[in-house]
Design an enzyme around this catalytic site. Structure first.
Site, PDB file in Angstrom:
ATOM      1  N   VAL A 183       4.632  -1.577   3.352  1.00 15.68           N
ATOM      2  CA  VAL A 183       4.223   0.141   2.329  1.00 15.68           C
ATOM      3  C   VAL A 183       5.269   0.815   1.533  1.00 15.68           C
ATOM      4  CG1 VAL A 183       4.656   2.531   3.960  1.00 15.68           C
ATOM      5  CG2 VAL A 183       3.123   0.929   4.756  1.00 15.68           C
ATOM      6  N   LYS A 184       4.584   1.215   0.135  1.00 19.05           N
ATOM      7  CA  LYS A 184       5.538   1.582  -0.710  1.00 19.05           C
ATOM      8  C   LYS A 184       5.740   3.078  -0.890  1.00 19.05           C
ATOM      9  CE  LYS A 184       4.330   0.250  -4.768  1.00 19.05           C
ATOM     10  NZ  LYS A 184       3.135  -0.188  -5.696  1.00 19.05           N
ATOM     11  N   ILE A 185       6.826   3.035  -0.390  1.00 18.51           N
ATOM     12  CA  ILE A 185       7.741   4.186  -0.590  1.00 18.51           C
ATOM     13  C   ILE A 185       8.533   4.844  -1.626  1.00 18.51           C
ATOM     14  CG2 ILE A 185       8.969   6.568   0.962  1.00 18.51           C
ATOM     15  CD1 ILE A 185       8.663   4.698   3.437  1.00 18.51           C
TER      16      ILE A 185
ATOM     17  N   LEU B 118       1.190  -1.111   0.261  1.00 20.95           N
ATOM     18  CA  LEU B 118       0.137   0.235   0.299  1.00 20.95           C
ATOM     19  C   LEU B 118       0.340   1.515   0.159  1.00 20.95           C
ATOM     20  CD1 LEU B 118      -3.200   1.134   0.376  1.00 20.95           C
ATOM     21  CD2 LEU B 118      -2.944   1.299   1.862  1.00 20.95           C
TER      22      LEU B 118
END
Length: 370
Positions: free
Chosen positions: A141-143, A110
């Site tokens: 978590v997508k960064i 996400l």
């Protein structure tokens, strides 16, 4: 060879097959369960474009939008609640895979708000907030791998958050990403986190490299330039894998591995072929190598299941060939550094546009519900 046999061969070669798509329709219909059972899918990624498409088609979100409208939720809150709900459900669907692979796969990604791509502090805060909101151990978590995103990656890893680093194009930036991951693990160890519980992948975008370089080669127009079309993307990914192997062989990584840390696997993203003149399985078949992830749109997954071929490791021994491709590109007149700058800028802009589209779709649905 059957469809399952082809995908099984890809999996047996050490490539984790992740689906580059998620929607409530896919969850409600049990399609995701079927792909896990029948197509060796062991993870799923999302991005603003995927969610914008999901919410703008069908009525799967109507009930939730009606409830959100009834309590006066803002557009931002509605977007977040809808996406978190889908990701949480997908995490539950993949929980068995996550357990069976000891956390290596069964992952659902996400993304933080693309508008924060150049804000380290806000990205760090939202990454931790998403991790807590979804509240599933198999979340990633997508960064984005912007310059401002790099310290946010370190901060998130340092807090024990599993991270999917996205929008990587150049080898130099990829090396910075691997450094950010290792620094984060060192901070996590200092903070008392169990390094074995933290996972990360580094999403190297593939097809977009050819999509940017090919037109430049055509504009140059020489025979030498035209002969290089369709070669840059695979070569770039192969050089990324060579950099990965170099980093994990170094003393710094070995010290982290001794404490239980897991490698940050390269992930081949954007593997749908944009140029119909190229084989539709190009960015899968030519990037087969152990300890990687290939996240595919369903059309690419089906194409490989139908006629893809696994012919052994197509990456490890090809680094010198890949270097020659980039030497030739520069000699032909391609400004490779500019290519990567353009790709990163446009990548962020495209996700921001999709995020805006997602917000507008939700706004309309909330208005209609009222």
């Amino acid at each position: 060879m059957t469809e399952q046999t082809r995908l099984a061969a890809l999996s047996d070669a050490g490539v984790s097959i992740w689906l580059d798509d998620l929607s409530r329709q896919r969850l409600d219909s049990n399609n995701l369960v079927e792909l896990i059972r029948e197509s060796h899918v062991v993870g799923v990624t999302t991005n603003p474009t995927i969610f914008a498409n999901a919410l703008s088609h069908g009525d799967a979100y109507d009930a939730q939008m009606n409830e959100l409208a009834a309590r006066g939720a803002s557009v931002a809150d509605a977007v977040r609640e809808a996406t978190v709900a889908d990701v949480r459900r997908a995490c539950d669907v993949f929980r068995e895979t996550w357990e069976a692979t000891l956390g290596k796969d069964g992952r659902v990604s996400l993304e933080v708000d693309p508008d924060l791509a150049h804000d380290t502090v806000a990205t760090s805060a939202q990454a931790l907030d998403l991790w807590k909101s979804v509240d599933r151990p198999n979340l990633m978590v997508k960064i984005p791998a912007t310059e401002e995103g790099l310290p946010a990656i370190t901060n998130a890893i340092g807090e024990g958050v599993s991270v999917n680093v996205t929008l990587i194009f150049s080898i130099d930036r990829y090396r910075a990403v691997m450094d950010a991951y290792q620094t984060g693990l060192e901070q996590a160890a200092a903070n008392g986190h169990d390094l074995a519980s933290i996972r990360s992948v580094a999403s190297f975008f593939v097809s977009r490299v050819d999509s940017e370089i090919d037109p430049r080669l055509e504009k140059i127009g020489t025979d030498e330039a035209l002969a290089l079309r369709g070669k840059a993307a695979v070569a770039n990914a192969r050089l990324a894998y060579a950099a990965f192997r170099e980093v994990v062989a170094a003393d710094r990584w070995q010290a982290l591995a001794a404490k239980g840390a897991h490698v940050q696997r390269p992930l081949w993203a954007s593997t749908g072929v944009k140029n119909k003149a190229y084989p539709d399985t190009l960015y899968v078949a030519d990037l087969v190598v152990a300890d990687t992830v290939n996240t595919m749109p369903e059309a690419t997954l089906k194409a490989f299941a139908d006629h893809g071929e696994v012919e052994g490791d197509q990456v490890t021994d090809f680094a010198d060939d890949a270097r020659r491709v980039f030497d030739a590109l520069r000699e032909a007149g391609v400004d490779v550094d500019d290519v990567f700058k353009v790709l990163e800028r446009e990548g962020v802009e495209k996700f921001m546009a999709s995020w805006d589209e997602l917000g507008e779709t939700v706004r309309q649905q909330l208005e209609a519900a009222k």
